[in-house]
Design an enzyme around this catalytic site. Structure first.
Site, short mmCIF file in Angstrom:
data_model
loop_
_atom_site.label_atom_id
_atom_site.label_comp_id
_atom_site.label_asym_id
_atom_site.label_seq_id
_atom_site.Cartn_x
_atom_site.Cartn_y
_atom_site.Cartn_z
N TRP A 193 -8.07 7.19 -1.72
CA TRP A 193 -7.89 5.75 -2.06
C TRP A 193 -6.92 4.98 -1.09
O TRP A 193 -7.28 3.90 -0.59
CB TRP A 193 -7.24 5.78 -3.52
N ASP A 224 -8.67 4.52 2.53
CA ASP A 224 -9.66 3.45 2.20
C ASP A 224 -9.01 2.23 2.08
O ASP A 224 -9.52 1.21 2.58
CB ASP A 224 -10.52 3.84 0.97
N GLU A 225 -7.86 1.99 1.47
CA GLU A 225 -6.94 0.79 1.38
C GLU A 225 -6.60 0.29 2.88
O GLU A 225 -6.71 -0.77 3.04
CB GLU A 225 -6.04 1.11 0.36
N LEU A 226 -6.23 1.55 3.34
CA LEU A 226 -5.66 1.07 4.65
C LEU A 226 -6.84 0.72 5.66
O LEU A 226 -6.36 -0.22 6.87
CB LEU A 226 -4.95 2.30 5.44
N SER A 248 0.75 -1.11 -0.03
CA SER A 248 -0.04 0.20 0.05
C SER A 248 0.80 1.20 -0.13
O SER A 248 1.79 1.21 0.73
CB SER A 248 -0.97 -0.04 1.29
#
Length: 1095
Positions: free
Chosen positions: A80, A83-85, A16
C-alpha cells in the site's frame, strides 16, 4: 510539467507513512503541530486499507500541495505504502506536487539502494509481484530518496525535529505558485516565448535577456516566470532593483561588486550574516548547483560582471534571466538570447485598463468611448494603463470627462518616476537629443534628424540615436523612421517645462499654445529658445507678432507654426506677422508656417541655414529676389500656395530632394534653374492649372517621382530625367509620347488618364503599368507591347475609338477595358493564369474575341477574382445551369465529396451598376452556409446590356468534420447569389456552376474546354482537335507578320525584340504540343494519331 496553480486544493499536506512505526508517536505529534499552525492535513483514519490504493486516496494526493513522506524501517513492508509513493512521485512530475521526504531512524542510502533492514522488508514485499511493479517501486524509492529531505543524525529531540519540519512546510506553502499572474493580459504568450528561449530541458547554462521600455512589463513577466518554475531548481532567487543596489557612496568598483555578491548570496542561501571576501564566491558556492536567477532592472555592465560573469559559475541546466531597458548591455555581455517586450495591442490595452478601472475585462456602454480615450492617453503602456485605471475606478461619468483634459496636459507622478529613470541615466548630449525628439522630431526619418540637429557630425547623432534605441527610449523602424512613445514625449515636455516653470521664454522649447502665445505677444523670448512648435488651431484669439518678437531669440533653430485640422482657404488666420517679422532668424533650419499671411518674405530674410521650408497654403506671391544661398535646403513645400506666380532661382539648392508645388494655381513656368537640382527625387506639380512651360533638354539623375496631374495647359511631355520610376500625367494636354522614353531604364508606371493622346507609338521597354483611360482620340495601341517583359497592368477604359487590342505579354495580370465602345478584335490569347479581365460595355466584341476571353477565364482564372464581359446566357461549358439566382445539384448527379473547387457564372441584367455579389454555398440542411463576397470593380458604370460575371472559389473546410457531418454525407449543393446595391442592385437572371478537378495539374490547366467538356466555348456546336490546332497554328504563323508590322510602325525597334519574338514562338509551339497531348490522353486517343499535328 503542468502548472500546479491551476488545481483546486483541498489539503495543504498529504502524509505517507507506515502506521505501525510512527502513527502513535512521531506522526501524532507532527499532525498536532500542523493543526496548531493552521496546516490542513489529509487524515486516513477512516479509510480501509487493502492491497491497492483506491480512488479516494489518489484524489487526496492530487488535491494536496505538499506530500510529507515518512520513511521508516518497515515502510517498504507495505505494498500500500509503495503504491502510494508511486502515485506521489507521479503527481510530482505531472502537476508539480512538492515532496518532502523525512527519514525517521533510517539511512537515506538504504531507501535509495533498498539495502539493510529496509531492503529486507522490501524484498519480502516483492515476492510474487510482477517485474514491472517491482521496477516501479524501486524507481519511486530511489527518486524520493534523492530529494533533499530531513535526515537528522539522531532522533533524541523529536520535538525540535517536528518544529523544524513544520517550519519547512509553512515556507513551502508560502512559496506555492500563486494565481497572481493568471489574469494578466497577454502573459501566457509572454511565458511561451520565454520558455522557447530558456530551453529548460536542454543541458548547459543559458542566460536570457528581457528588454524594453520602462513600464512595459519586463519585471512582471520575470516574476511570473519565476513563480512558475523556481521549484524546478535546487536554488532560486528573484533579485529586484539591481540598479538601486549598486551605488553606495564610499565604495570603489571592487567594493561595489563585493557588496553586490554578498547581498546576492545572502538572499539566495538564506544566510543573513554571510560575508564575501573575494569575487570568486559565487562560483565556489554555485558551480555544482542547478539555479534559477532573476536579475531585475540591470543598468550597468559591471553588475552583470559581478553576478553572472561566466556561465561556468553555475551548475548544469542553470538559467539566468536579466531584465533591462538597455539592449546594448545584453549585447556587451554576449547574451544572444533576448526577448523584446512589445506594447500590447489596442484590444489588450483596453482590457488591461478595464481590469483596473472596472474590475472586468470590458467597459460599461456609457463609458466605452472614454475608456478608449484613456487607453490611447496611456499610449498602451501597461504601467500607465494600470495607474490610470486605478485612478478612475469608482468615479462617475462627469469625473471621467473632467479628468481627461487634465491628464492629457500632465504626467502621473508614479508613471513619471518610472519613466524618468531611463532619461536620468543618459549623458548630456543624449538627453539633448531625447528632448529634441520629444518636443519636435518624433516620427521623422533618421536622416532628417541628422540634417536638423546641430551636432559635431552625423556620426554624433547616429550614435546618440542608437543609445536611445538600445535603452528603449525610442523605436527605430526598418524604414529609418524614429518614433518616441507618447508618454516619453510627455516626459520630455515636462523636463523642458521644469527648466523655467514661471518664465517659458527661458526654456529650450515652446510647445504649449497658451504659454507660447504669451511669449510671442509679450516679446519675452530669450537666447535659450531653440524651437517653437505651435498648433495654430489652439489659438483662441487673434495674435499679432511685432517686428522685434524674434529679436532676442537669436538661437532659434526650429520654427513650426502648423494647423492640426484641415486647412480651408476661407479660414481666418489668427496669427499675424509684420513685413519684417522674420528678419532676426539667421540660424533657422526649419521654417514650417501653414497659411503664412504675407505675400513676400522680408528683404533681410536669411535662409542660408534652412534644411526645410514648408509654407503650404501660404499667401505668398513670390519668395525672394535673386539667388539665395540654399546649400543646406533639402525640402521645399509650397503646396496650395495658390497666389504663387514665380518660383525663385534655385541654382544654389543643390541638395534639394523634395519640391512640392502642387495646387500652385498661378504658377506659369518651372524655371530652368531646376537643372541644378542633381539630388531631386520628387517633383510634385499637380493641379498647377496655368503651368505651360517646363525646361527641356535636361536630365536630373536622381528624379524618381514626377506628378503633373491636371496641369490642363501643359502640352510638352516632361523629358527632364531618364531615371523616373513613376510619371503621372492625368488630365494634361499632352498629345504624344516622344521616342526618348524607350530608353528610360527605371520607369515602372506611366499614367496618362484623360490626356489628349492621339497616337501611342513609343513605350518604355521596362514598363510595368500603363494607364490610358479616357484618351478619347486614341485609336491604336502599339503591337510591340507584347514584347514588354515586365508589363503587368494596362487600362484602356473609355478609349472609345480603339478597335483592336494587340497581343499582350504573359506577364500582364490585369486588363481593364470598360466602355471601349469600338473594341472588336483581340489579337492573341491571355496567357497569365491569374489575369483579371474587365470588359464591361464592350458591346462590339466579335465572336473570336469573346472566345478568347472565355478561354482565358475558364482556364486561367485565380480564386476570388471576378471577370466581367458582355453576354446573355451562361456558356455551355458550365455543366450545371439554372435560371434565377440559385442553383441546386444533387449527389445522384455527381459525387459532391470529391470537389471543393468551383467556377461560377452569373448573368447580370442591364440597366444597373454591378456593386459586388454575395455568394452562399449550402452543403447540408440546417447548417450555416459558407459565404463569399465578389468585390465590385473600382469602375463599374451602368450595364448597357446583360453581362456575364465569372469567378472561381475554393471551399476550404473551416474545421474538421463533426460527428453529425460524418453521419450525414452531402446529399446536395445549393449555391445562391445576391448582388449588392440595395434598390439599385443588378438582377441575377441566370447562374451556372462547374466543378473543377482537385488534382488538376498545371499542364491540365492548359487544356481547352473543347476537349475537357466536349462542347464549345459559347454555343453547343462540337469542335474537333483539328479546329483547335488550326486556330493555334494560325496564331503562331502570325508572329512573323506582327514583327514586320512592328518594324514598319517603329523603325527604331531593337534586334533584341526580334530575338525575344523568336524565343516566344518556340515556347508557344511547345505549349501547343503539350496541350494536344494532354487533351488526347483525356479523350483516350492514341498518341500515334497525333503525329501529323506534332511534326
Amino acid at each position: 510539467m503542468a502548472s500546479s496553480s491551476s488545481n483546486s486544493w483541498r489539503y495543504d499536506v498529504f502524509p505517507s507513512f507506515r502506521g505501525e512505526d510512527v502513527r502513535n508517536n512521531f506522526l501524532s505529534h507532527l499532525l498536532k503541530e500542523f493543526e496548531s499552525k493552521g496546516i490542513v492535513t489529509f487524515r486516513d483514519d477512516h479509510i480501509k486499507r487493502s492491497h491497492t490504493i483506491g480512488h479516494e486516496l489518489r484524489a487526496a494526493i492530487r488535491e494536496s500541495k505538499i506530500s510529507v513522506v515518512l520513511f521508516s524501517e518497515n515502510y517498504a513492508s507495505s505494498s500500500w505504502c509503495l503504491d502510494e509513493l508511486i502515485e506521489i512521485m507521479k503527481c510530482k512530475e505531472e502537476q508539480g506536487l512538492k515532496v518532502m521526504p523525512v527519514f525517521y531512524k533510517v539511512d537515506p542510502s538504504d531507501i535509495r539502494k533498498q539495502t539493510g533492514k529496509f531492503g529486507m522488508s522490501f524484498l519480502e514485499t516483492c515476492c510474487g509481484k510482477t517485474e514491472e511493479r517491482q521496477h516501479n517501486w524501486r524507481r519511486a524509492l530511489t527518486d524520493a530518496a534523492n530529494i533533499l529531505g530531513d535526515h537528522p543524525q539522531n532522533w533524541d529531540n523529536e520535538a525540535y525535529k517536528i518544529t523544524t519540519i513544520s517550519k519547512d512546510v509553512l515556507e513551502k506553502l508560502n512559496a506555492t505558485p500563486s494565481r497572481d499572474f493568471n489574469d494578466l493580459v497577454g502573459m501566457e504568450a509572454h511565458i511561451a516565448k520565454m520558455e522557447s528561449l530558456l530551453c529548460l530541458e536542454s543541458q548547459g547554462v543559458r542566460i536570457v535577456g528581457i528588454w524594453g521600455p520602462a513600464g512595459v512589463g519586463k519585471t512582471t513577466i520575470a516574476r511570473a516566470l519565476y513563480n512558475q518554475y523556481h521549484e524546478n531548481f535546487n536554488l532560486s532567487i528573484f533579485m529586484e532593483n539591481v540598479r538601486e543596489s549598486y551605488g553606495e557612496a564610499g565604495l570603489d568598483d571592487y567594493g561595489l561588486k563585493l557588496h553586490l555578491q554578498q547581498r546576492f548570496l545572502s538572499k539566495l542561501l538564506d544566510q543573513k550574516d554571510l560575508r564575501v571576501r573575494h569575487l570568486g564566491a559565487i562560483e565556489e558556492r554555485l558551480k555544482s548547483q542547478k539555479v534559477l536567477i532573476i536579475l531585475d532592472d540591470v543598468d550597468n555592465i559591471e553588475q552583470l560582471k559581478a553576478l553572472a560573469k561566466e556561465n561556468q559559475w553555475f551548475g548544469n541546466k542553470s538559467r539566468i534571466v536579466v531584465t533591462t531597458q538597455n539592449k546594448q548591455l545584453l549585447v556587451s555581455h554576449d547574451i544572444n538570447h533576448m526577448y523584446q517586450v512589445a506594447y500590447p495591442s489596442k484590444q489588450e490595452a483596453l482590457t488591461i485598463f478595464c481590469q483596473h478601472a472596472f474590475k472586468q475585462s470590458s467597459p460599461s456602454d456609457d463609458l466605452k468611448h472614454l475608456a478608449i480615450e484613456f487607453t490611447t492617453l496611456a499610449g498602451h503602456l501597461p504601467l500607465a494603463l494600470r495607474v490610470l485605471g486605478s485612478f478612475m475606478r469608482g468615479k462617475g461619468k462627469e469625473e471621467w470627462e473632467f479628468s481627461l483634459p487634465t491628464l492629457k496636459s500632465r504626467l502621473d507622478g508614479e508613471v513619471e518616476k518610472v519613466l524618468k529613470v531611463g532619461y536620468d541615466g543618459l549623458h548630456d548630449h543624449e538627453k539633448d537629443l531625447f528632448l529634441h525628439i520629444a518636443c519636435i522630431f518624433s516620427g521623422q526619418h533618421e536622416n532628417y534628424l541628422k540634417q536638423m540637429i546641430i551636432a559635431n557630425n552625423d556620426t554624433y547623432v547616429s550614435f546618440g540615436l542608437q543609445v536611445l534605441a538600445d535603452k528603449s527610449l525610442i523605436q527605430k523602424f526598418e524604414n529609418g523612421r524614429i518614433e518616441m512613445h507618447s508618454l516619453l514625449r510627455q516626459l520630455g515636455k515636462e523636463v523642458v517645462r521644469k527648466q523655467s516653470i514661471y518664465e517659458p521664454g527661458k526654456r529650450q522649447f515652446l510647445m504649449n499654445a497658451k504659454e507660447t502665445c504669451g511669449v510671442l505677444s509679450n516679446n519675452t523670448g530669450t537666447g535659450t529658445v531653440l524651437g517653437i512648435s505651435l498648433d495654430m488651431c489652439e489659438i483662441k484669439e487673434e495674435l499679432y507678432i511685432s517686428e522685434k518678437t524674434f529679436e532676442e531669440m537669436r538661437n532659434l533653430v526650429y520654427l513650426k507654426f502648423y494647423m492640426s485640422s484641415p486647412i480651408d482657404d476661407k479660414m481666418k488666420v489668427k496669427l499675424q506677422l509684420p513685413e519684417e517679422g522674420l528678419s532676426y532668424l539667421p540660424q533657422l533650419r526649419l521654417l514650417h508656417w501653414d497659411a503664412y499671411p504675407l505675400e513676400f518674405f522680408p528683404s533681410s530674410f536669411r535662409p542660408e541655414c534652412l534644411v526645410e521650408l514648408n509654407m503650404s497654403h501660404s499667401k505668398l506671391k513670390k519668395l525672394w529676389s535673386g539667388v539665395q544661398p540654399l546649400r543646406n535646403l533639402r525640402t521645399m513645400n509650397l503646396n496650395s500656395s495658390r497666389n504663387l506666380e514665380i518660383l525663385p532661382n534655385l541654382m544654389e539648392a543643390t541638395k534639394l530632394n523634395r519640391l512640392d508645388l502642387g495646387w500652385c494655381e498661378s504658377l506659369v513656368e518651372l524655371p530652368s534653374s531646376i537643372k541644378n537640382l542633381q539630388h531631386l527625387i520628387l517633383l510634385e506639380m499637380s493641379c498647377c492649372k496655368k503651368l505651360e512651360i517646363i525646361p527641356t533638354n535636361i536630365n536630373l539623375p536622381s528624379l524618381e517621382v514626377l506628378h503633373f496631374r491636371y496641369c490642363t495647359r501643359l502640352q510638352t511631355f516632361p523629358e527632364i530625367s531618364t531615371n523616373i520610376r513613376l510619371l503621372n500625367l492625368i488630365g494634361t494636354a499632352i498629345t504624344e509620347v516622344p521616342p526618348s522614353v524607350k530608353y528610360w531604364s527605371k520607369i515602372d508606371e506611366i499614367c496618362m488618364e484623360r490626356a489628349k493622346v492621339k497616337r501611342l507609338v513609343h513605350v518604355p521597354y521596362v514598363l510595368e503599368k500603363l494607364c490610358l483611360r479616357e484618351n478619347k482620340e486614341l485609336e491604336t495601341i502599339p503591337r510591340y507591347l507584347k514584347y514588354l517583359p515586365r508589363l503587368q497592368m494596362i487600362d484602356i477604359s473609355y478609349c472609345i475609338n480603339i478597335i483592336s487590342l494587340p497581343k499582350l505579354p504573359g506577364s500582364v495580370s490585369a486588363l481593364t477595358a470598360v466602355n471601349c465602345e469600338s473594341l472588336q478584335i483581340l489579337h492573341g490569347h491571355f496567357r497569365n493564369k491569374s489575369i483579371h479581365l474587365n470588359f464591361i460595355n464592350c458591346l462590339k466584341l466579335g465572336q473570336r474575341a469573346q472566345e478568347k476571353i472565355h478561354r482565358s477565364v475558364y482556364i486561367h482564372q485565380s480564386s476570388y477574382i471576378a471577370d466581367v464581359l458582355p453576354g446573355e446566357h451562361v456558356p455551355a461549358y458550365f455543366s450545371y445551369r439554372s435560371t434565377g439566382s440559385s442553383i441546386m445539384i444533387h449527389s445522384n448527379k455527381v459525387d459532391l465529396s470529391k470537389f471543393n473547387r468551383f467556377k461560377v457564372c452569373l448573368v447580370l441584367g442591364a440597366g444597373k451598376r454591378f456593386e459586388g455579389c454575395d455568394i452562399k454555398f449550402y452543403k447540408q440542411f440546417f447548417c450555416k452556409p459558407r459565404e463569399y463576397y465578389v468585390p465590385k470593380h473600382l469602375d463599374s458604370p451602368l450595364l448597357k446590356s446583360d453581362h456575364l460575371c465569372m469567378c472561381e472559389f475554393e471551399l476550404m473546410p473551416p474545421h474538421p468534420p463533426t460527428e453529425w457531418e460524418l453521419l450525414h454525407p452531402n446529399e446536395f449543393l445549393e449555391v445562391s447569389f445576391e448582388s449588392r446595391g440595395g434598390l439599385y442592385k443588378c438582377e441575377v437572371k441566370e447562374c451556372g456552376l462547374q466543378f473543377l478537378e482537385p488534382h488538376e495539374t498545371s499542364e491540365f490547366r492548359y487544356l481547352s474546354p473543347h476537349l475537357y467538356l466536349g462542347g464549345s466555348w459559347i454555343g453547343n456546336s462540337s469542335s474537333s482537335i483539328e479546329e483547335i490546332i488550326h486556330v493555334d497554328q494560325e496564331e503562331s504563323s502570325s508572329d512573323s507578320e506582327e514583327i514586320i508590322y512592328a518594324d514598319q510602325e517603329e523603325s527604331s525597334s531593337g534586334i533584341e525584340e526580334i530575338i525575344h519574338a523568336e524565343r516566344e514562338g518556340t515556347n508557344r509551339r511547345k505549349s501547343v504540343m503539350r496541350w494536344i497531348k494532354v487533351g488526347a490522353r483525356k479523350m483516350g486517343l492514341s498518341l500515334e494519331c497525333l503525329k501529323p499535328w506534332t511534326r
